[in-house]
Design a protein around this motif. Structure first.
Motif, short mmCIF file in Angstrom:
data_model
loop_
_atom_site.label_atom_id
_atom_site.label_comp_id
_atom_site.label_asym_id
_atom_site.label_seq_id
_atom_site.Cartn_x
_atom_site.Cartn_y
_atom_site.Cartn_z
N GLN A 1 0.84 -1.21 0.00
CA GLN A 1 0.00 0.00 0.00
C GLN A 1 0.86 1.26 0.00
O GLN A 1 0.67 2.17 -0.78
CB GLN A 1 -0.88 -0.04 1.23
CG GLN A 1 -2.10 0.84 1.09
CD GLN A 1 -3.00 0.68 2.29
OE1 GLN A 1 -3.05 -0.40 2.88
NE2 GLN A 1 -3.69 1.73 2.65
N LYS A 2 1.84 1.24 0.90
CA LYS A 2 2.73 2.39 0.99
C LYS A 2 3.48 2.60 -0.31
O LYS A 2 3.64 3.72 -0.80
CB LYS A 2 3.75 2.18 2.12
CG LYS A 2 3.30 2.87 3.40
CD LYS A 2 4.39 2.79 4.44
CE LYS A 2 3.82 3.11 5.80
NZ LYS A 2 4.61 2.54 6.90
N LEU A 3 3.90 1.48 -0.83
CA LEU A 3 4.68 1.53 -2.06
C LEU A 3 3.87 2.18 -3.20
O LEU A 3 4.37 3.04 -3.93
CB LEU A 3 5.05 0.10 -2.44
CG LEU A 3 6.30 -0.08 -3.30
CD1 LEU A 3 7.50 0.55 -2.63
CD2 LEU A 3 6.55 -1.55 -3.53
N THR A 4 2.62 1.74 -3.29
CA THR A 4 1.77 2.31 -4.36
C THR A 4 1.62 3.81 -4.19
O THR A 4 1.76 4.59 -5.16
CB THR A 4 0.38 1.68 -4.32
OG1 THR A 4 0.50 0.32 -3.99
CG2 THR A 4 -0.31 1.82 -5.66
N SER A 5 1.34 4.20 -2.96
CA SER A 5 1.14 5.64 -2.75
C SER A 5 2.43 6.40 -3.04
O SER A 5 2.40 7.48 -3.64
CB SER A 5 0.64 5.90 -1.33
OG SER A 5 1.70 5.77 -0.43
#
Lengths: 788, 651
Positions: free
Chosen positions: B632-636
């Motif tokens: 999730q963090k990576l996508t954001s």
């Protein structure tokens, strides 16, 4: 998904975008030019209507005699016996433009006639105006909006109505000059460059040369400056945009002979000087604020305010007293009727008599700006998000022009560019949002098909929406405390350019992700885009229809479609050609002032009054003659050395704008100066009619007689097809005038004043009796060969 | 070229013969060949008689001057149908003298001679017909109030031989309207005056005179030998008249045929070797008949146009050459819509209606223009010359042109221009500048007064022209546009700054440098992103194939690339930090760098986690749950980095 190719593709995209927008602009220019050629294709390459004939004649003079003779031209062919100083009373912009174009073409040995150049000046300048709109809107809201606005302006019916090929009038070049001046103002405001400020005053000079509407500029820009100051948007860029314009612009404007000292002496210009003073005061205040400590500044403020208010009050009182001492309060009649729409109809019938000076009706808004009327509010909203100096100017321009267009139909023309700019912004923003959200959904869709979780969609949008918002607020907040001007400018530039490119590259399909917060559902956006395209299509259809059907008629040639094909009514030119070839060069022709310009230009004969209605008394004299009985009219005309009287009569073919329908204005204008002409004498129970119930005065006035002379012989009843009834007095003879020419459809009738009778010795009664027998004799003497 | 001329001549001869019906002549001798002197001073309509009287006296005195020739038969047919008077005299000339004669003299009273528009003698020798040269001369010892024309005979006329000559003379302005002013409803009456006898320097043995009239005859000179048959008025025959016999004859008759006079006609023929001949004709047309008095009443004209307005004309017909196209008809104030055009392979006919009907004394102007295909009119001639073969006269029917100017505009660069016409014209040269000319186009100007339809003959203009010069103007345009583009390119690529040390100039340079650097940084970040993508794809491969080793290798490679890129990035960042102008974008770039770093870490962490999980052989769901937060963090982060990149790229 982003690869190393992105770099190459993005620069390529920039280049491609640039080329594409240049190409689109070129096409817009072509559209603007060619949509105005309907009149040439459907009719012919001919000058239209009334005023253009005068401009055409002046251009001919200019091209034949050169610029110096043009400035000194005293025209003795008009306003006989007064004449008119053309060089000093005409806005020379249009004439000089066309003259220059003609000269340029001929110096390259391209044999264009003056007429050709004049006919195509308006379409050419419409293309220029479209490009200027692009530039202006680009400064306000970016390239996308610019291109949309340019495309809309290229075919807005309101502008087409004044700039079809052949409509060689001041407005043709003035609208371009207006938009271009505004563009340069905004450009200066955005860049703070003195270079653009100088160009701006030159553009303003061109506008002053071209059209009396320049007062709109010199009032609108100060208003905007004032608005900026009041809303705390004062900056040195504003100063640079405004101060040089006032100083240089006023100096340059005073060089135009027709403006001259009016540039400093009439109240139309006072507003700009007042704002000029205010901006200096504000600049001073900002300067002092910069060098003083806040506490000291407060003290200084209170001190200056008390003294300043007192001084201002005195100055304002003096100014008001000065202005009030002049009868029209220093305002010209036309401008006054702008401020008070009822002014003209109350006081100046000559202004009120012109149909284009009337307030417009609602349908005319729909006719002239069509769907733009609905897009404009959206554009205003878009201008407020965020409100910049430029967009506030656009809003102000729109608001004022809406007011003016409500006062006078003619000024619809000023509204058109504003409406186009607003609609361009609205459409561009709407398309931006819609295509962006469509793209967002589509890229998402592809990505999801690649990887796994379609459920991530919501999250990513939420994270996205937070980030740019932060970003935006940050940039906004960082901007304000910035002190150094240069940096601020640079920043603004960047921001602006960022916006531009953002908008420019909304359309080209790329694999990039979107970051704007506003995302609509896919279906909704597709439907909305479709609807917008339909709306645009409707607009284009309407414009083409308006250009082809409504605004292309040259009004000197009329056509009608009947069952056996097209029928052409070329009566005006028939009459003018007859006058030109078969009367003496120095003969004076009297007609109502509408036909003055055409008579001088096409028939090359001296007229008594013309469309440049500068002398009310003279017009009233002609009006009085037309509304007098034959003998009195003959005396008036004879005293003016008139040889021929020309009347326009539509009763046979049903041409509604003939002299009988205009006659009430002649009575009013005549009665305004010569009180023995009373409007009531011509009205039966308050109704204007020429049938059997018409008043005696009406049926005996010259206009009635000249119009209906021997009319009854055409059908035996004298049925007037315009008024749709039989005329009142059917059989009568003319005693002081004789018919010398009537055109094929009776639309123009030319009468000659019979020469003075020989005095018959004896009693007056005898001479009266003898008048009938002598009339034929005197007719025999008139032959004295007018055409040999 | 000779072929052209002969053709014309034939067609003309035939036409005249058709037009003039042969008429029988009865042989009877008129002994009353005396004249009655009249006091003409009161009669203003004809001054010719007066001096003809003088002429006659002189003629009688010198009638023996050339007594060796005798006109044995003279039949005159005077056609008064139109306003152009055509007199066809059929002469039989006999040589009674001892010597051979090579020329025959014709005589015309000066009063008639001044109205003479053309004179032509046709001579028929068996089958072939010729036009004999007929020149004005001034012989000695002859009455001076007479103009003489000499006809050169093709071969000498021997003693006692006879030659037949047909002389066609065309007069203009010989019909005088009488009364001079009429109302709209009246018919136009005209007066024609002539000599009852054939004016000749030779005695005439037998002669007759026939007037052909268009309508009602008001009055005519009464004479024993006169008869009025339908529309023909016949005088004679008269026999044995001495030379220069004279007796006036006056015919007063109704003639409502159009008296169309072109006061001036300028015909401009412009040749374009691209295949077009453009003809522009500017007319000033007036009605040469009786003037209109008491104004013009439309109601009367419309109710009974042929009665009320009989003397006026409404329509003119122009006969244009075949294949004429792009025809226009206008005047100085625009197109005139009343015209009709139809045509076949032989000719194109243009029916034009002036803006208003032309009554006596009225005038109007208009312009007709049309284009013709070049190959119908331009031919190759000997010596590499070209020859233009066009008709001279005006294409309108029965119009007298008082001043006829023909201008032939040859293409730019034409040389050695010569003109051949069948009748004398005033020639001059001029230059016209048109469509991008530099030297101008040579113009041949031919002027002739009193041109009648009989002058509608072909004339030729010979000139030399090189086809290469055709290309000069297109080439000029091409070169011009090319230079424009070159100038644009040069302008875009040259540094036009006046002061190379000025602060704004330096700023601009620096700004360009900053832009280049930013571009470079962007590239690096793009590579970063690419590396990230590679890592992701290696993970996907892993989940498919389970090859842990290759995945690790990929991680190593990515790590190395990251380091290398970081190294590359460093100097660029320091440069940007040193630059004052970059201050606006620097924060964004710095933000980008930190975000990217974070992203690297997360990516690596995720990678290691996944690989570890694989090594531990955990289930797919387990792995997902472990890396979910990281993912999730990576996508954001990725989104942010990309948006930052976007915003940077838009500087």
């Amino acid at each position: 998904m982003a690869t190393s190719k992105v770099e190459g593709s993005s620069s390529l995209r920039h280049a491609f975008g640039g080329v594409l927008s240049v190409f689109i602009l070129l096409l817009i220019g072509v559209v603007a030019f060619s949509i105005r050629l309907f009149s040439v294709i459907k009719y012919e390459s001919v000058i239209h209507e009334f005023d253009p004939y005068f401009n055409y004649r002046v251009t001919q003079f200019l091209s034949k005699n050169g610029i110096y003779d043009f400035w000194n031209w005293f025209d003795d062919r008009t306003w006989y016996p007064l004449g008119r100083v053309i060089g000093g009373t005409v806005y020379p912009g249009l004439t000089l433009t066309a003259g220059t174009m003609w000269k340029l073409a001929n110096s390259l040995n391209i044999p264009l006639s003056v007429e050709t150049v004049c006919v195509f000046t308006a379409p050419i300048f419409s293309a220029f105006a479209a490009w200027a709109t692009y530039l202006l809107t680009k400064e306000v809201k970016g390239t996308g909006a610019g291109i949309t606005a340019a495309a809309i302006l290229a075919m807005v019916p309101s502008y087409i109505s004044r700039s079809v090929a052949g409509s060689y009038d001041n407005e043709a070049v003035a609208i371009f000059a207006l938009i271009f001046t505004f563009y340069l103002y905004i450009k200066t405001l955005n860049t703070g460059s003195l270079f653009y400020a100088t160009l701006n005053s030159l553009a303003y000079f061109y506008m002053v040369c071209s059209w009396g509407g320049y007062t709109f500029i010199i009032n609108l820009i100060p208003m905007h400056v004032l608005l900026c100051i009041v809303t705390g948007r004062y900056s040195s860029r504003l100063y640079i945009a405004y101060a040089p314009l006032v100083v240089l612009g006023t100096l340059l404007a005073a060089l135009v002979p027709v403006v001259g000292f009016n540039a400093v002496m009439t109240s139309e210009h006072f507003g700009s000087f007042l704002v000029f003073i205010i901006i200096h005061v504000v600049a001073l205040v900002y300067y002092i604020k910069g060098i003083l400590t806040p506490r000291l500044f407060k003290v200084a403020t209170t001190l200056v305010l008390t003294v300043g208010i007192a001084v201002c009050a005195v100055v304002v009182a003096i100014l008001v007293a000065l202005v009030a001492s002049s009868p029209t309060k220093g305002w010209s009649g036309r401008s006054l009727s702008l401020l008070d729409p009822t002014y003209a109809s109350k006081y100046i019938p000559i202004i009120a008599s012109v149909s284009e000076h009337q307030p417009p009706t609602w349908p005319s808004y729909f006719m002239d700006i069509n769907v733009l009327a609905f897009l404009v509010p959206a554009g205003i909203v878009a201008c407020f998000l965020p409100l910049s100096d430029a967009s506030s100017f656009a809003v102000l321009y729109l608001v004022t022009s809406v007011y003016f267009s409500g006062v006078m139909v003619r000024l619809m023309l000023v509204l058109a560019p504003a409406a186009c700019i607003m609609s361009g912004i609205a459409l561009s923003e709407a398309f931006g949002v819609l295509t962006r959200s469509m793209k967002f959904h589509i890229t998402k869709y592809f990505e999801c098909s690649h990887t796994e979780a379609p459920a991530k969609l919501g999250e990513s949008t939420s994270t996205e929406s937070s980030a740019p918002l932060e970003n935006m607020t940050k940039s906004d907040t960082t901007e304000k405390p910035e002190v150094a001007r240069k940096e601020k400018v640079a920043r603004r530039k960047q921001k602006k350019e960022k916006e531009l490119t953002e908008n420019a590259h909304v359309k080209p399909v790329s694999a990039k992700k979107e970051k704007r917060p506003l995302v609509l559902p896919l279906e909704a956006s597709i439907v909305s885009v479709f609807l917008l395209i339909v709306l645009g299509g409707l607009y284009v259809l309407h414009c083409v229809w308006a250009a082809a059907e409504a605004y292309s008629a040259p009004s000197i040639v009329l056509t009608s479609h009947s069952h056996d094909g097209l029928h052409v009514f070329d009566d005006f030119r028939e009459a003018y050609a007859w006058l030109r070839h078969n009367t003496e060069v120095d003969d004076k022709v009297a007609s109502w002032w509408d036909y003055g310009y055409q008579t001088t230009a096409m028939a090359n004969r001296t007229v008594i009054v013309d469309n440049n209605t500068w002398n009310n008394t003279h017009i009233a004299t002609v009006g009085t003659a037309m509304s007098s009985p034959e003998k009195a009219a003959w005396e008036i005309f004879n005293s003016l050395d008139v040889k021929y009287v020309l009347v326009v009569f539509g009763g046979l073919v049903g041409y509604p704008s003939d002299d009988i329908n205009k006659f009430l204005w002649m009575v009013r204008i005549g009665g305004g100066v010569f009180p023995h002409i009373k409007e009531a004498d011509y009205l039966k129970d308050g109704q204007y009619r020429v049938d059997a119930q018409a008043t005696h005065t009406m049926l005996n006035c010259l206009m009635y007689k000249l119009s209906y002379y021997r009319f009854v012989e055409t059908d035996g009843k004298g049925f007037d097809r315009v008024r749709r009834y039989e005329i009142g007095k059917k059989h009568f003879k003319l005693t002081h005038f004789e018919e010398v020419f009537t055109t094929h459809h009776w639309m123009v009738r030319i009468y000659k004043l019979k020469p003075q009778k020989n005095r018959i010795r004896g009693k007056s009664r005898k001479s009266k009796l003898g008048s009938k027998s002598t009339s034929s004799k005197s007719g025999g003497m008139t032959h004295k060969n007018p055409w040999n | 070229m000779i072929c052209f001329r002969l053709q014309q001549i034939f067609s003309y001869h035939e036409r005249e013969r058709e037009g003039f019906r042969a008429f029988a002549v009865s042989l009877s001798i008129d002994s009353n060949s005396t004249f009655t002197p009249i006091d003409h001073r009161s009669d203003g309509m004809d001054r010719r008689l007066q001096f003809a009287f003088v002429l006659l006296c002189l003629g009688l005195l010198s009638s023996t001057a050339r007594s060796d020739l005798v006109v044995s038969k003279a039949e005159r047919l005077v056609d008064l149908n139109s306003h152009i008077v055509r007199v066809l005299s059929k002469l039989k000339v006999e040589n009674e003298g001892p010597d051979d004669v090579s020329e025959v003299l014709l005589a015309l009273p000066d009063a008639q001679a001044k109205n003479l528009a053309a004179i032509r003698t046709f001579y028929s020798d068996g089958k072939l017909g010729f036009v004999l040269p007929t020149e004005p001369i001034e012989p000695k010892g002859m009455p001076s109030d007479v103009t003489y024309y000499s006809i050169a005979l093709p071969k000498k006329l021997g003693k006692g031989k006879t030659v037949s000559l047909d002389v066609l003379s065309i007069f203009t302005r010989s019909l005088k309207p009488f009364p001079e002013e009429i109302t709209q409803a009246e018919s136009q009456l005209v007066v024609y005056t002539d000599n009852m006898y054939y004016t000749s320097p030779y005695p005439v043995k037998y002669q007759s005179l026939v007037f052909r009239l268009p309508g009602r005859v008001e009055s005519y000179t009464k004479y024993p030998k006169v008869e009025l048959v339908k529309s023909e008025l016949r005088y004679g025959p008269f026999e044995m008249q001495p030379a220069f016999s004279y007796s006036p004859v006056v015919v007063h008759f109704e003639n409502n045929n159009p008296f169309a006079v072109a006061n001036e006609l300028v015909r401009e023929i412009e040749i374009s070797h691209w295949g077009n001949v453009r003809v522009t004709e500017q007319y000033t047309i007036s009605h040469g008949g009786a003037s209109l008095k008491n104004g013009f009443s439309r109601i009367e004209y419309q109710a009974r146009p042929y009665m009320r307005g009989a003397s006026s004309f409404r329509v003119l017909i122009a006969k244009l050459p075949a294949r004429a196209h792009s025809v226009y008809y206008r005047d100085e104030i625009g197109n005139i819509s009343t015209s009709h055009l139809w045509g076949d392979s032989q000719r194109t006919q243009l029916e034009i209606e002036p803006r208003f009907p032309i009554f006596g004394g009225w005038k109007t102007t208009f312009t007709i223009g049309y284009s013709l295909p070049l190959h119908d009119f331009l031919f190759e001639a000997d010596g590499g010359k070209r020859v233009l073969n066009m008709t001279f006269g005006c294409p309108l029917d029965e119009v007298l042109v008082e001043k006829h100017i023909v201008k032939v505009v040859l293409p730019e660069g034409s040389k050695d221009i010569t003109v051949a016409t069948l009748f004398p014209t005033k020639q001059s040269e001029d230059v016209k500048y048109s469509h991008l000319d530099i030297l101008g186009r040579p113009v041949v100007v031919l002027e002739k007064d009193n041109v009648v339809p009989e002058h509608n003959l072909y004339f030729q203009v010979y000139y030399k022209f090189n086809n290469i010069s055709l290309l000069s103007e297109p080439m000029m345009l091409i070169v011009g546009i090319f230079l424009l583009f070159v100038a644009c390119i040069v302008y875009m690529h040259t540094d036009l700054a006046i002061s190379k040390t000025s602060s704004s100039y330096l700023e601009k340079l620096q700004w360009e440098e900053v832009q280049a650097t930013v571009q470079h940084i962007k590239n690096i970040f793009d590579q970063y992103l690419a590396a990230h993508d590679k890592l992701e794809s290696s993970l996907r491969d892993l989940s498919r194939s389970g090859d842990v080793q290759s995945c690790k290798a990929a991680r190593k490679a990515a790590d190395a690339q990251f380091k290398e890129l970081a190294k590359e990035l460093k100097p660029l960042l320091t440069f940007l930090q040193s630059c004052s102008q970059a201050s606006s974008i620097l924060p964004k770039i710095e933000e980008l760098v930190t975000k990217e770093k974070e992203m690297q870490e997360k990516e690596m962490a995720k990678h290691t986690t996944v690989v570890d999980c694989f090594e531990k052989k955990l289930g797919g769901k387990d792995i997902e749950s472990r890396i979910a937060s990281q993912q999730q963090k990576l996508t954001s982060l990725k989104q942010e980095v990309e948006s930052l990149l976007d915003s940077i790229s838009e500087i």
